[in-house]
Design a protein around this motif. Structure first.
Motif, PDB file in Angstrom:
ATOM      1  N   GLN A 274      28.722  59.453  27.898  1.00  0.00           N
ATOM      2  CA  GLN A 274      27.896  58.999  28.583  1.00  0.00           C
ATOM      3  C   GLN A 274      26.965  60.048  29.622  1.00  0.00           C
ATOM      4  OE1 GLN A 274      29.643  55.288  30.634  1.00  0.00           O
ATOM      5  NE2 GLN A 274      30.855  54.791  29.016  1.00  0.00           N
ATOM      6  N   SER A 275      25.908  59.550  29.851  1.00  0.00           N
ATOM      7  CA  SER A 275      25.185  60.320  30.628  1.00  0.00           C
ATOM      8  C   SER A 275      25.572  60.284  31.978  1.00  0.00           C
ATOM      9  CB  SER A 275      23.551  59.931  30.630  1.00  0.00           C
ATOM     10  OG  SER A 275      22.953  60.384  31.731  1.00  0.00           O
ATOM     11  N   LEU A 276      25.451  61.471  32.736  1.00  0.00           N
ATOM     12  CA  LEU A 276      25.993  61.604  34.203  1.00  0.00           C
ATOM     13  C   LEU A 276      24.802  61.204  35.123  1.00  0.00           C
ATOM     14  CD1 LEU A 276      28.202  64.602  34.047  1.00  0.00           C
ATOM     15  CD2 LEU A 276      28.660  62.220  33.527  1.00  0.00           C
ATOM     16  N   ASP A 277      23.432  61.292  34.644  1.00  0.00           N
ATOM     17  CA  ASP A 277      22.437  61.418  35.582  1.00  0.00           C
ATOM     18  C   ASP A 277      22.147  59.870  36.200  1.00  0.00           C
ATOM     19  OD1 ASP A 277      21.455  64.009  36.202  1.00  0.00           O
ATOM     20  OD2 ASP A 277      21.030  64.277  34.003  1.00  0.00           O
ATOM     21  N   LEU A 278      21.617  59.920  37.222  1.00  0.00           N
ATOM     22  CA  LEU A 278      21.086  58.381  37.773  1.00  0.00           C
ATOM     23  C   LEU A 278      19.669  58.575  37.864  1.00  0.00           C
ATOM     24  CD1 LEU A 278      23.738  58.217  40.746  1.00  0.00           C
ATOM     25  CD2 LEU A 278      23.854  57.360  38.283  1.00  0.00           C
ATOM     26  N   SER A 279      19.139  57.653  37.764  1.00  0.00           N
ATOM     27  CA  SER A 279      17.418  57.464  37.877  1.00  0.00           C
ATOM     28  C   SER A 279      17.183  57.254  39.463  1.00  0.00           C
ATOM     29  CB  SER A 279      16.873  56.157  37.270  1.00  0.00           C
ATOM     30  OG  SER A 279      17.341  55.061  38.044  1.00  0.00           O
ATOM     31  N   ALA A 280      15.980  57.490  40.000  1.00  0.00           N
ATOM     32  CA  ALA A 280      15.711  57.537  41.429  1.00  0.00           C
ATOM     33  C   ALA A 280      15.822  56.014  41.706  1.00  0.00           C
ATOM     34  CB  ALA A 280      14.085  57.998  41.703  1.00  0.00           C
TER      35      ALA A 280
END
Lengths: 291, 583
Positions: A274-280
């Protein structure tokens, strides 16, 4: 089509550190055979090994291996499984590792039901430290730390597991390869925590619980056609009656739901994918609660 | 600059915390800066407890010794706290216990039948809201802001609860107004409403973890670190992650090792006693070169010590605690913003260097509320460190060696699931391949490889943060939450321009050159830290700092540092700087 997994794929070129005749050879052979039968790719399997003679098993299996500190295989295995639920995860260790220093983790692993197979190699003695009392040593066993004979009641791992909520409980004998291979395959196949205690005699320090002795006293559940494996109470009764000198599948709960299938928000896709990034926007949602 | 201190006290279990949170939150929304802190004991019901909110028109980072308004729910609250109420201040008390001020007190006593009003409203739990209403009147804060917040806070509990709490707020307000003498003017300067965050260090840690991609958290509840776990229990499932409450801290750290080995960012959080239990697991992470992030929210020790009191006495254990000499990094945040960034930094370091990274926070930072401007998404980046690629593993002549000896000490890792990346990760000494070995030459090579990571790490900047002139008369060296009261003290100093402040941000590897350079430029040095041994100054000495004019200020009685006492140490320290003949 995926390549066929053979014994050669699952073995390493490491020479064994075990004493000639050690029961652990039988466990290793059965495990390798089971992995080949199940066609588990070596890179899809993680073995978490404990400390002691048995903990060296990871040196001889060409999977991902992590050899941890004494007694801590189970929480480590839980971490591996939760990180990547696509992997086959095994924890392996001895009776000292699992039922003395690691007993707390054992009980909690049983009640959590993470999809991990726990394979113990039980020789009723401390081998690598040269012959001290083990939690499964029989009362009266004369060992280095109990020269007059052990005055402690032995831990009964099968009953402990049954009482703690384990959803698959069985026992094998390293000499009975055919039965052991089938037990390991069934344990790995179980969706949830499976506990397989394997009687694995120590030929160097345990002169009482020998191969010959076990062959005399052990009986297999296979011989009892009426035995049902879906009855926890019956399993407990059988374990008590036999003082755990029994082999076979004692109990399995096929309807049990694994821990990871109950965790809120936990997804089918392995966490590692899974991606670790979060959106703004996601981040602002999180912070909004603190403004 | 203006500020007021508001304090509420009563028996533990009487809703003191949530009442304090109401005042702090609304004041923050109104645009004030807040520092909210509590005194509590290791029990759930009974025993005196208090919560104090410093409300200011400027940033505040420390406790203050004074209050303007004391809300007393028991006579004991008055007896124990009335001395700190400044003249011109007021005590608001529940008439139910017939409150009395000490003989001769010139303070105003506003006695309101809080419990009785709450009963009449039909909800005894609204008693504290009566007290809030009275406080709003005394502090001259706008009621609308409080009404709006109360309506929002209780919305989930239904219309009736909202109505009852609003009535309580209004009745308290009216009752105070009716009793307030004319001259009682406590007024804060007007400020513009803000979108600042009101946050504890523990919350900042949890947010940093989520932002940094941590998806597995394992812990065992322990004061004052439990909040981190509780925050993550609500946050992580939103992003597919999981919090595991384990049977002990040993299980927590070893679960983290397993999860990290498998390739997920995982962490644990604990405090002193739990931290001791994690030492062996951290040694495993160092030896098997598995990333691990551990937060130690320090409290007063040793042993059970004073679980609800602040201290900074675990830093030697953090650096040297494990057996056998194991490489690790120790970061020390002092503010929520730093805690947030440090968690991000910790994951990047752990995965770039394959070792345990400890974030040594402390109770004051972890538990006390502060206003901060923001926690920008962009303050944290995600760097996963050296990973071997599928192409490298599948290459015809590939010979993957997980523990290959390298100049930096770091060697790429494979993750379970990657074909042809299998290896043995072990705490037993091993060859570059991972195979166990006691070969003396190999042992030295592998040990040196692991130690070299610290050399590489020690060259990273940002080991310290300095504020002050190039050549200060006095250099104050401190770390952790103590930086708050130190900064306030320096601001209070008459000629603060001659005082410098060096915050040690990375305790290990110790930022030796940064510290020695700063010290060489200073006339004298003052170490301010919260432990009996002077652990920070010992570390600095070990690293070669021997300044002839060095003084120490240490607190380890469980109470918070006050800027005023640091100020007097600064004054004496500066005097020392100009003293002749010190060698």
């Amino acid at each position: 089509m995926a390549e066929t997994i053979t014994l050669a794929d699952i073995k390493t070129d490491e020479k064994s550190w075990w004493c000639p005749g050690c029961g652990d050879f039988g466990v290793l052979a059965a495990l390798q055979k089971a992995v080949v039968d199940l066609q588990i790719a070596p890179h899809q399997m993680v073995m978490v090994a404990g400390i002691g003679c048995s903990g060296k098993i990871g040196n001889y299996i060409n999977s991902y291996n992590i050899h941890v500190v004494h007694g801590r295989t189970l929480p480590t295995a839980m971490g591996v499984k939760l990180a990547n639920r696509g992997l086959t995860v095994l924890a392996v260790g001895g009776d000292g590792d699992g039922f003395a220093i690691g007993m707390g983790h054992f009980i909690h692993a049983c009640r959590r039901n993470v999809d991990v197979t726990y394979l113990t190699m039980d020789n009723h003695i401390y081998g690598l430290t040269k012959g001290q009392n083990s939690p499964t040593s029989d009362r009266g066993a004369k060992v280095k730390t109990a020269p007059e004979g052990s005055i402690e009641a032995p831990v009964r791992p099968l009953q402990m597991a049954l009482a703690s909520g384990a959803t698959w409980v069985g026992q094998g004998f390293s000499s009975n390869q055919a039965e052991l291979v089938e037990l390991i395959k069934s344990a790995i196949g179980h969706r949830g925590f499976s506990f397989l205690n394997v009687i694995s005699p120590c030929v160097t320090y345990n002169k009482v619980n020998t191969y010959a002795w076990y062959k005399e006293v052990l009986h297999t559940l296979k011989a009892d056609a009426a035995y049902r494996t879906d009855d926890r109470q019956a399993a407990m009764g059988r374990a008590m009656e036999t003082e755990e000198l029994v082999t076979g599948l004692l109990f399995e709960d096929r309807d049990a739901v694994a821990y990871e299938d109950q965790v809120a928000g936990y997804r089918d896709e392995p966490l590692t994918e899974q991606s670790l990034d979060l959106s703004a926007a996601e981040w602002e949602d999180v912070l909004a609660e603190l403004r | 600059m203006g500020e007021l201190g508001w304090k509420i006290g009563g028996d533990q279990g009487e809703g003191i915390d949530s009442t304090g949170d109401v005042v702090a939150t609304v004041a923050c929304r109104l645009g004030y800066h807040i520092y909210g802190y509590k005194s509590f004991s290791s029990r759930i019901k009974g025993g005196h407890t208090h919560y104090k909110v410093r409300i200011a028109d400027h940033p505040v980072r420390a406790a203050s010794p004074h209050s303007e308004v004391l809300v007393a729910l028991t006579q004991e609250t008055i007896d124990k706290n009335v001395a700190e109420v400044r003249s011109g201040g007021a005590v608001v008390a529940d008439a139910a216990f017939s409150p009395a001020l000490p003989e001769g007190s010139k303070l105003t006593l506003i006695s309101i039948p809080m419990a009785q009003i709450a009963r009449q409203i039909g909800n005894p739990l609204t008693r504290n809201m009566v007290a809030v209403g009275a406080s709003v009147a005394l502090l001259h804060l706008p009621m609308e802001a409080f009404s709006a917040y109360v309506a929002e806070k209780f919305a989930a509990k239904g219309e009736q609860t909202v109505r009852q709490n609003l009535s309580a707020l209004q009745e308290g307000h009216a009752a105070a107004l009716a009793q307030m003498p004319d001259g009682l003017a406590m007024q804060l300067p007007k400020v513009a409403p803000s979108k600042r965050l009101l946050i504890t260090g523990n919350q900042a840690v949890a947010l940093g973890a989520v932002r940094a991609g941590c998806r597995i958290m394992a812990a065992y509840p322990i004061t004052p670190a439990t909040d981190i776990m509780e925050q993550l229990v609500t946050l992580l499932p939103r992003f597919g992650g999981v919090v595991c409450q384990m049977e002990d801290e040993i299980a927590a750290i070893t679960l983290v090792v397993g999860a990290s080995y498998a390739g997920v960012r995982a962490m644990t959080a604990t405090s002193g006693p739990g931290f001791s239990l994690m030492q062996e697991g951290m040694g495993l992470a160092a030896s098997a070169e598995v990333p691990a992030v551990i937060v130690d929210c320090q409290r007063a020790g040793p042993s059970t010590g004073m679980p609800t009191k602040n201290e900074q006495s675990d830093i030697m254990a953090a650096i040297f605690g494990g057996h056998g000499g194991a490489a690790r990094v120790v970061l020390a945040p002092g503010t929520p913003e730093q805690a947030y960034r440090d968690i991000g930094h910790a994951f990047n370091l752990a995965e770039s260097y394959h070792l345990p990274v400890i974030v040594a926070s402390d109770l004051s930072l972890g538990e006390w509320l502060q206003t901060i401007d923001d926690l920008p998404l962009s303050d944290i980046s995600i760097e996963r460190g050296p990973l071997v690629s599928a192409a490298e593993l599948e290459a015809p002549d590939a010979a993957f060696s997980r523990y290959q000896v390298t100049a930096s000490g770091v060697s790429p890792r494979s993750l379970p699931g990657q074909a042809k990346g299998q290896y043995l990760a072990t705490g037993v000494e091993h060859l570059p391949s991972g195979k166990v070995s006691e070969d003396p030459k190999n042992r030295q090579l592998e040990m040196d490889k692991r130690e070299r990571k610290l050399v590489t790490l020690s060259q990273l900047e940002c080991g310290t943060e300095y504020v002050g002139p190039k050549q200060p008369d006095l250099l104050v060296i401190t770390f952790g939450s103590t930086v708050g009261p130190v900064d306030e003290a320096i601001a209070m100093a008459e000629s603060s321009a001659s005082v410098g402040r060096l915050q040690i941000r990375r305790l290990w590897p110790f930022p030796t050159s940064e510290v020695l350079l700063a010290a060489a430029a200073a006339g004298a040095i003052l170490f301010v830290e919260q432990n009996a041994q002077g652990q920070l100054s010992q570390l600095a000495e070990m690293s070669g700092l021997h300044h002839p004019r060095t003084t120490h200020l240490r607190r380890y009685d469980g109470t918070l540092f006050l800027p005023a006492e640091i100020l007097s140490a600064i004054m004496s320290g500066r005097q020392l700087a100009t003293t002749e003949g010190v060698s």
